[in-house]
Design a protein around this motif. Sequence first.
Motif, PDB file in Angstrom:
ATOM      1  N   THR A  76       0.857  -1.176   0.000  1.00 51.89           N
ATOM      2  CA  THR A  76       0.000   0.000   0.000  1.00 51.89           C
ATOM      3  C   THR A  76       0.900   1.236   0.000  1.00 51.89           C
ATOM      4  O   THR A  76       2.046   1.197   0.483  1.00 51.89           O
ATOM      5  N   TYR A  77       0.354   2.329  -0.556  1.00 53.63           N
ATOM      6  CA  TYR A  77       1.104   3.583  -0.606  1.00 53.63           C
ATOM      7  C   TYR A  77       0.129   4.720  -0.883  1.00 53.63           C
ATOM      8  O   TYR A  77      -1.010   4.507  -1.290  1.00 53.63           O
ATOM      9  N   ASP A 138       7.197   6.226  -0.082  1.00 55.74           N
ATOM     10  CA  ASP A 138       7.104   5.211   0.972  1.00 55.74           C
ATOM     11  C   ASP A 138       6.028   4.187   0.637  1.00 55.74           C
ATOM     12  O   ASP A 138       4.970   4.538   0.116  1.00 55.74           O
ATOM     13  N   PHE A 139       6.312   2.929   0.962  1.00 51.21           N
ATOM     14  CA  PHE A 139       5.407   1.810   0.728  1.00 51.21           C
ATOM     15  C   PHE A 139       5.311   0.987   2.006  1.00 51.21           C
ATOM     16  O   PHE A 139       6.248   0.961   2.805  1.00 51.21           O
ATOM     17  N   THR A 140       4.197   0.283   2.170  1.00 47.55           N
ATOM     18  CA  THR A 140       4.007  -0.575   3.341  1.00 47.55           C
ATOM     19  C   THR A 140       3.536  -1.950   2.905  1.00 47.55           C
ATOM     20  O   THR A 140       2.662  -2.074   2.053  1.00 47.55           O
ATOM     21  N   ASN A 145       7.585  -0.757   6.588  1.00 43.58           N
ATOM     22  CA  ASN A 145       7.756   0.359   5.662  1.00 43.58           C
ATOM     23  C   ASN A 145       9.001   0.185   4.815  1.00 43.58           C
ATOM     24  O   ASN A 145      10.027  -0.278   5.312  1.00 43.58           O
ATOM     25  N   THR A 146       8.898   0.565   3.565  1.00 43.01           N
ATOM     26  CA  THR A 146      10.005   0.550   2.627  1.00 43.01           C
ATOM     27  C   THR A 146       9.996   1.874   1.883  1.00 43.01           C
ATOM     28  O   THR A 146       8.948   2.321   1.428  1.00 43.01           O
ATOM     29  N   THR A 147      11.148   2.502   1.759  1.00 46.07           N
ATOM     30  CA  THR A 147      11.280   3.731   0.988  1.00 46.07           C
ATOM     31  C   THR A 147      12.057   3.416  -0.275  1.00 46.07           C
ATOM     32  O   THR A 147      13.148   2.859  -0.207  1.00 46.07           O
ATOM     33  N   LEU A 148      11.492   3.775  -1.427  1.00 43.76           N
ATOM     34  CA  LEU A 148      12.148   3.543  -2.706  1.00 43.76           C
ATOM     35  C   LEU A 148      12.457   4.876  -3.366  1.00 43.76           C
ATOM     36  O   LEU A 148      11.774   5.875  -3.139  1.00 43.76           O
ATOM     37  N   THR A 149      13.479   4.871  -4.206  1.00 38.19           N
ATOM     38  CA  THR A 149      13.797   6.047  -5.014  1.00 38.19           C
ATOM     39  C   THR A 149      13.949   5.638  -6.466  1.00 38.19           C
ATOM     40  O   THR A 149      14.272   4.479  -6.772  1.00 38.19           O
ATOM     41  N   ALA A 150      13.707   6.592  -7.348  1.00 37.97           N
ATOM     42  CA  ALA A 150      13.932   6.390  -8.776  1.00 37.97           C
ATOM     43  C   ALA A 150      14.612   7.646  -9.302  1.00 37.97           C
ATOM     44  O   ALA A 150      14.078   8.754  -9.162  1.00 37.97           O
TER      45      ALA A 150
END
Length: 155
Positions: A76-77, A138-140, A145-150
């Motif tokens: 989820t985000y 941020d994603f769950t 929690n996970t933080t991703l970057t692009a």
Amino acid sequence: MIYKKVLSTILITGLILITGCQLNEHRVQSEGSDKSNLDNSTDKTDIEMKIIDGNNELPVEAVELEITNHGENEYTYGSQYTVEKYVDQSWSEIPFKDNVGFNMILYTLKPNNTNQQTIYLKLLDHQLDKGKYRIKKDFTKNKTNTTLTAEFELN
């Protein structure tokens, strides 16, 4: 203006309470190699985020983000994101213009599915110039929690 800030604070606090009192944070990067603001976790993630819009010539009003769940569980985000610029060997957050806000919508990304999100760079309180930028979200998954970057570059 004060009403919007109070309402935003209440909504964010509610979202935090809904996701649970105990959160295990794992911060990883899907693209890029800078470790200054994110932990370099050895955990493998099954979610990927990348820029799919190939337009990197200025001026750019928006870029298209693709989020793919390669795993077996839902993520989820929200619609919120952060834009950062790489300056002097570190990432600096770029603020949004006054009165810019995000809808408090919770998106669900089912296993083996892909979603897209338009990232509106014209909402930033910054004149974009040549350089390296990244989107951070941020994603769950299962209260983790996970933080991703692009990353992307503008020429």
